[in-house]
Design an enzyme around this catalytic site. Structure first.
Site, short mmCIF file in Angstrom:
data_model
loop_
_atom_site.label_atom_id
_atom_site.label_comp_id
_atom_site.label_asym_id
_atom_site.label_seq_id
_atom_site.Cartn_x
_atom_site.Cartn_y
_atom_site.Cartn_z
N TYR A 142 3.49 43.05 93.88
CA TYR A 142 3.27 44.38 93.01
C TYR A 142 4.81 44.63 92.27
O TYR A 142 4.59 45.09 91.15
CB TYR A 142 3.11 45.47 93.63
CG TYR A 142 1.50 45.67 93.94
CD1 TYR A 142 0.68 44.45 94.51
CD2 TYR A 142 0.79 46.88 93.46
CE1 TYR A 142 -0.61 44.68 94.57
CE2 TYR A 142 -0.59 46.84 93.65
CZ TYR A 142 -1.19 45.71 94.14
OH TYR A 142 -2.57 46.04 94.32
N LYS A 192 0.91 34.60 105.02
CA LYS A 192 0.10 33.22 104.84
C LYS A 192 1.52 32.27 105.13
O LYS A 192 1.98 31.68 104.25
CB LYS A 192 -0.23 32.99 103.15
CG LYS A 192 -1.60 33.52 103.19
CD LYS A 192 -2.75 32.68 103.94
CE LYS A 192 -2.69 31.47 102.97
NZ LYS A 192 -3.74 30.56 103.45
N ASP A 224 -5.84 34.82 105.28
CA ASP A 224 -7.52 34.38 104.96
C ASP A 224 -8.17 34.49 106.05
O ASP A 224 -9.57 34.94 106.10
CB ASP A 224 -7.60 33.25 104.31
CG ASP A 224 -6.82 31.93 104.95
OD1 ASP A 224 -5.89 32.18 105.99
OD2 ASP A 224 -7.04 30.82 104.73
N ASP A 248 -3.96 45.38 100.15
CA ASP A 248 -4.69 45.74 98.84
C ASP A 248 -6.01 45.27 99.34
O ASP A 248 -7.21 45.94 99.18
CB ASP A 248 -4.43 45.28 97.48
CG ASP A 248 -5.09 45.96 96.48
OD1 ASP A 248 -5.60 47.01 96.47
OD2 ASP A 248 -5.51 45.41 95.37
N ASP A 252 -9.52 47.01 101.39
CA ASP A 252 -10.98 47.42 100.45
C ASP A 252 -11.96 46.62 101.64
O ASP A 252 -13.10 47.21 101.71
CB ASP A 252 -10.95 46.73 99.10
CG ASP A 252 -10.71 47.52 98.08
OD1 ASP A 252 -9.93 48.61 98.37
OD2 ASP A 252 -11.03 47.26 97.05
C1 IPM Z 1 -5.18 50.76 95.86
C2 IPM Z 1 -5.39 50.54 94.12
C3 IPM Z 1 -4.16 50.33 93.51
C4 IPM Z 1 -3.39 49.27 94.14
C5 IPM Z 1 -4.17 50.31 92.29
C6 IPM Z 1 -5.12 51.51 91.50
C7 IPM Z 1 -3.07 50.46 91.41
O1 IPM Z 1 -6.20 49.30 94.23
O2 IPM Z 1 -4.69 51.82 96.01
O3 IPM Z 1 -5.74 49.90 96.51
O4 IPM Z 1 -3.73 48.16 93.53
O5 IPM Z 1 -2.66 49.47 94.92
MG MG Z 2 -7.00 48.40 96.14
#
Ligand code: IPM
Ligand code: MG
Length: 368
Positions: A142, A192, A224, A248, A252
């Site tokens: 990032y 990884k 993975d 990230d 999710d």
């Molecule tokens: C998260 C989001 C952020 C990220 C975005 C909104 C910049 O997806 O907080 O997971 O990628 O970190």
């Molecule tokens: Mg995210």
């Protein structure tokens, strides 16, 4: 002693609606639990761009540095899609993370019993699930340099750099091990190392740090495989430690296991301040949901639970945090549902504001 201070940044989309419900809980705590917060409010994301031409003003940044904790709603929306990269709403959030040096991002994925059937996985695979993802938040792909889009011969090349120093790995690893000691004492680190040097170093440093925490069981997984294991048998995990980009994605994935993104909070913590508490920003995992913004359909629970995390990690108010969490659980168990938690046709959802009121009513009932 001065009141504890809280900066609220509602942001965009459903951010302001869910934050209004958090305010009710803050007021309830002030009236019933003897802690009054000095609350200030400011703009972030698209809302800040509209007002100041930047997704986070220097004044707001300075305020965020000065308070005990920041609570953020959500940023982003289609209105801002065509803005220059540096002005996009997300840059406001990334600036807060970077300048406050919030290197340790805690993302719990907890399955509420009343909601276990919302998961796309079978109930028995997810019921009772309680994972904590610790995601490194201020380095890696990032932020690594060099980055950019460059000319190379007759075409352009997009470059990001996946870079980690030993100290960056060490500090986030320590936060994961400390946390594991207050949970089930297991850390699974994901990288990884089979293809990336940064992954090899990550694994070495985590192995070294683990020696300081002999009571914690440490394991390593390629990211993975980790993603696959999360979907196959998520309850094998307690704390998952991983880098910024993998975190990230994996967070999710873990969030969706619970079936209810509208329920998940997060904390981003930095180094201790003078008062011994970490610099901190709390935010729901969900986004700004522009499609339902302004309609009273959003679920405020993730943001309310983010406040609970603030009580626990920034204000030493663990009992109050637990009370807020129990109130949310009670509301769910009582069948109160916002639109995102509807299962069968014919059920009627409550509004964002009704959900906030229900949580306050549950607080009253539990505290009585
Ligand atoms: C998260 C989001 C952020 C990220 C975005 C909104 C910049 O997806 O907080 O997971 O990628 O970190
Ligand atoms: Mg995210």
């Amino acid at each position: 002693m001065a009141n504890p201070s809280l900066l609220i940044l509602p942001g965009d989309g459903i951010g302001p609606e869910v934050m209004a419900e958090v305010r009710k809980v803050i007021d309830w705590i002030g009236a019933n639990r003897g802690t009054t917060f000095d609350v200030s409010e400011d703009l972030v994301g698209g809302a800040a761009f509209d007002a100041h031409g930047a997704p986070l003003s220097d004044e707001t940044m300075a305020k965020a540095q000065a308070v005990d904790a920041v609570l953020l709603g959500a940023v982003g929306g289609p209105k801002y899609d065509d803005l220059d990269f540096s002005l996009k709403p997300e840059r406001g959030l990334l600036r807060l993370r970077k300048e406050m040096d919030l290197f340790s991002n805690l993302r719990p994925a907890q399955c509420f019993d009343a909601l276990a059937d919302f998961s796309s996985l079978k109930r028995d695979v997810v019921s009772g699930l309680d994972i904590m993802i610790v995601r490194e938040l201020t380095s890696g792909s990032y932020f690594g340099e060099p980055r950019g889009i460059f000319e190379e011969g007759n075409q352009r090349v997009g470059i990001n750099t996946h870079r980690y120093t030993e100290s960056e790995i060490e500090r986030v690893a320590r936060s994961a091990f400390e946390l594991a000691m207050r949970r089930d004492s297991k850390v699974c680190s994901m990288e990884k190392a089979n293809v990336m040097e940064a992954g090899i170093l990550w694994r070495e440093v985590v192995t070294e740090v683990a020696k300081d925490y002999p009571s914690v069981d440490v394991s390593h997984m390629y990211a993975d495989n980790g993603a696959m294991q999360l979907v196959r048998a998520p309850k094998q995990f307690d704390v998952i430690l991983t880098d910024n980009l993998f975190g990230d994605i994996l967070s999710d994935c873990a969030a969706m296991l619970t079936g209810s993104l509208g329920m998940l909070p997060s904390a981003s913590l930095g180094a201790p301040m003078d008062n011994g508490r970490p610099k901190a920003l709390y935010e729901p995992v969900h986004g700004s949901a522009p499609d339902i913004a302004g309609q009273g359909k959003a679920n405020p629970c993730a943001c309310i639970l983010s406040l609970a995390m603030a009580l626990r990690y920034s204000f030493d108010m663990g009992d109050d945090a637990t009370l807020v969490e129990r109130a949310v659980e009670k509301v769910l168990a009582d069948g109160v549902r916002t639109a995102d938690l509807m299962q069968a046709d014919g059920e009627s959802p409550v509004s964002t504001s009704d959900m906030g009121d229900a949580v306050v009513a549950a607080l009253n009932a539990l505290a009585a």
